[in-house]
Write a protein that holds these residues in place. Structure first.
Motif, PDB file in Angstrom:
ATOM      1  N   LEU A   1       0.829  -1.207   0.000  1.00 56.12           N
ATOM      2  CA  LEU A   1       0.000   0.000   0.000  1.00 56.12           C
ATOM      3  C   LEU A   1       0.859   1.250   0.000  1.00 56.12           C
ATOM      4  O   LEU A   1       0.542   2.233  -0.698  1.00 56.12           O
ATOM      5  N   VAL A   2       1.958   1.248   0.725  1.00 55.77           N
ATOM      6  CA  VAL A   2       2.866   2.399   0.744  1.00 55.77           C
ATOM      7  C   VAL A   2       3.494   2.586  -0.635  1.00 55.77           C
ATOM      8  O   VAL A   2       3.604   3.702  -1.145  1.00 55.77           O
ATOM      9  N   ALA A   3       3.895   1.488  -1.263  1.00 61.32           N
ATOM     10  CA  ALA A   3       4.473   1.569  -2.605  1.00 61.32           C
ATOM     11  C   ALA A   3       3.455   2.125  -3.606  1.00 61.32           C
ATOM     12  O   ALA A   3       3.804   2.927  -4.482  1.00 61.32           O
ATOM     13  N   GLU A   4       2.207   1.721  -3.459  1.00 57.95           N
ATOM     14  CA  GLU A   4       1.156   2.225  -4.357  1.00 57.95           C
ATOM     15  C   GLU A   4       0.944   3.723  -4.191  1.00 57.95           C
ATOM     16  O   GLU A   4       0.596   4.425  -5.155  1.00 57.95           O
ATOM     17  N   MET A   5       1.150   4.239  -3.008  1.00 55.54           N
ATOM     18  CA  MET A   5       0.929   5.658  -2.732  1.00 55.54           C
ATOM     19  C   MET A   5       2.113   6.528  -3.146  1.00 55.54           C
ATOM     20  O   MET A   5       2.001   7.751  -3.178  1.00 55.54           O
ATOM     21  N   ALA A   6       3.244   5.900  -3.451  1.00 56.20           N
ATOM     22  CA  ALA A   6       4.464   6.653  -3.744  1.00 56.20           C
ATOM     23  C   ALA A   6       4.470   7.204  -5.162  1.00 56.20           C
ATOM     24  O   ALA A   6       3.780   6.697  -6.059  1.00 56.20           O
ATOM     25  N   ASP A   7       5.270   8.233  -5.381  1.00 54.72           N
ATOM     26  CA  ASP A   7       5.476   8.787  -6.720  1.00 54.72           C
ATOM     27  C   ASP A   7       6.557   8.026  -7.473  1.00 54.72           C
ATOM     28  O   ASP A   7       6.570   8.019  -8.709  1.00 54.72           O
ATOM     29  N   PHE A   8       7.461   7.393  -6.739  1.00 53.27           N
ATOM     30  CA  PHE A   8       8.526   6.600  -7.363  1.00 53.27           C
ATOM     31  C   PHE A   8       8.929   5.493  -6.402  1.00 53.27           C
ATOM     32  O   PHE A   8       9.048   5.709  -5.201  1.00 53.27           O
ATOM     33  N   VAL A   9       9.104   4.287  -6.963  1.00 57.65           N
ATOM     34  CA  VAL A   9       9.552   3.137  -6.189  1.00 57.65           C
ATOM     35  C   VAL A   9      10.837   2.622  -6.825  1.00 57.65           C
ATOM     36  O   VAL A   9      10.869   2.355  -8.030  1.00 57.65           O
ATOM     37  N   GLY A  10      11.898   2.494  -6.032  1.00 59.87           N
ATOM     38  CA  GLY A  10      13.150   2.025  -6.610  1.00 59.87           C
ATOM     39  C   GLY A  10      14.175   1.681  -5.560  1.00 59.87           C
ATOM     40  O   GLY A  10      14.022   1.995  -4.370  1.00 59.87           O
ATOM     41  N   SER A  11      15.233   1.029  -5.990  1.00 57.76           N
ATOM     42  CA  SER A  11      16.350   0.683  -5.117  1.00 57.76           C
ATOM     43  C   SER A  11      17.040   1.956  -4.627  1.00 57.76           C
ATOM     44  O   SER A  11      16.748   3.067  -5.095  1.00 57.76           O
TER      45      SER A  11
END
Length: 300
Positions: A201-211
């Motif tokens: 859910l936190v990843a879905e709310m983010a503007d960018f997901v990455g290492s």
């Protein structure tokens, strides 16, 4: 009298050593290192290094990975007490049990795991290349070990069937949707960048997901002047060095990995003075784990 840092540099030169540090290490260790990076970058640096000695400033599984890829080099772990709670959640027996349940599935193991677990795997991955690794496999089913959150993030862009181990990073797993809402309220319009070890859910709310490396690259290349950062606090040091005119806010002030902060200058000096602490692995485990890591590096 030479300082600690001067003594380390002198010994490093004399012994043809290289110092590797993860982005979550204390800033003084990052500044000391020859190379700073995420798990993939440091794996590649270890393999490509011409040094006789590798001093790995991170947590134990990282030093193990360097030894797996560099069996003829002396790999030193300055503080073997620095472990990884997520890596400790899964055992080789867990992997064998999952294989028995899903015999048609490929075992994809996050690099945040012990050498013994890697040895039971088909291929390794990092947070930076996990999606690419999964796509490269002919299998329709994937057993993803040990991070359920990273596994679910990768599954979101795949049509394959995933089976997850119930592991997680205690630092990232604590992020919540409510923290995101509060951060956005305090910093309206500021983009949120999070690590894929965060809950779905936190990843879905983010503007960018990455290492970690991709978060740094995104912030450096973006025209935005401020960012909310959802990963371990050590990343703020390289972010501020790379983006001197930008502002960074933490999604949580508690996102601090105690293990990643265990290594200090005296630990590094002792490693170089006394070969403290050399990494040794069972030959069979090392050989089988190397196959899983080499398959990863052949793809990425």
């Amino acid at each position: 009298m030479p300082t600690l840092i001067e003594r380390i540099h002198e010994l490093k030169t004399r012994r043809n050593a290289v110092i590797l540090a993860h982005y979550y290490q204390p800033g003084i260790i990052q500044d000391l290192a020859d190379f700073v990076g995420d798990s993939l970058e440091l794996s590649q640096r270890a393999k490509a290094s011409n040094a006789d000695v590798i001093v790995f400033c991170g947590v134990s599984f990282m030093a193990e990975s360097a030894k797996i890829l560099c069996p003829d080099k002396l790999v030193l772990n300055p503080n073997p007490s620095a472990g990884c709670p997520m890596a400790d959640m899964v055992t080789p027996e867990d992997v064998r049990l999952l294989r028995s349940r899903y015999p048609e599935a490929a075992v994809v193991t996050y690099i945040n795991s012990s050498a013994a677990v890697k040895a039971e795997s088909d291929i390794c991955c990092t947070s930076a290349n996990a999606a690419t690794i999964v796509r490269s496999l002919p299998h329709r089913e994937i057993i993803f070990i040990p991070d359920q959150n990273l596994g679910q993030y990768v599954a979101g862009s795949s049509d394959k069937i995933f089976h997850y181990f119930d592991g997680y990073c205690p630092i990232h797993h604590r992020y919540t949707a409510e923290q995101v809402r509060r951060a956005r309220s305090r910093h309206p319009g500021v983009p949120l960048l999070v690590h894929p070890e965060s809950p779905p859910l936190v990843a879905e709310m983010a503007d960018f997901v990455g290492s970690t490396s991709r978060i740094i690259a995104y912030a450096a290349q973006s025209e935005d002047r401020a960012f909310i950062i959802g990963t371990e606090s050590g990343i703020l040091h390289p972010l501020r060095k790379a983006c001197t005119e930008k502002t960074f806010y933490r999604l949580s002030s508690k996102a601090i990995c105690r293990d990643m902060k265990m290594i200090g200058l005296r630990d590094v000096l002792s490693s170089l003075e006394q070969d403290q602490y050399a990494v040794h692995l069972d030959a069979s485990v090392q050989s089988r784990a190397a196959e899983a890591l080499e398959r990863m590096l052949a793809v990425c």
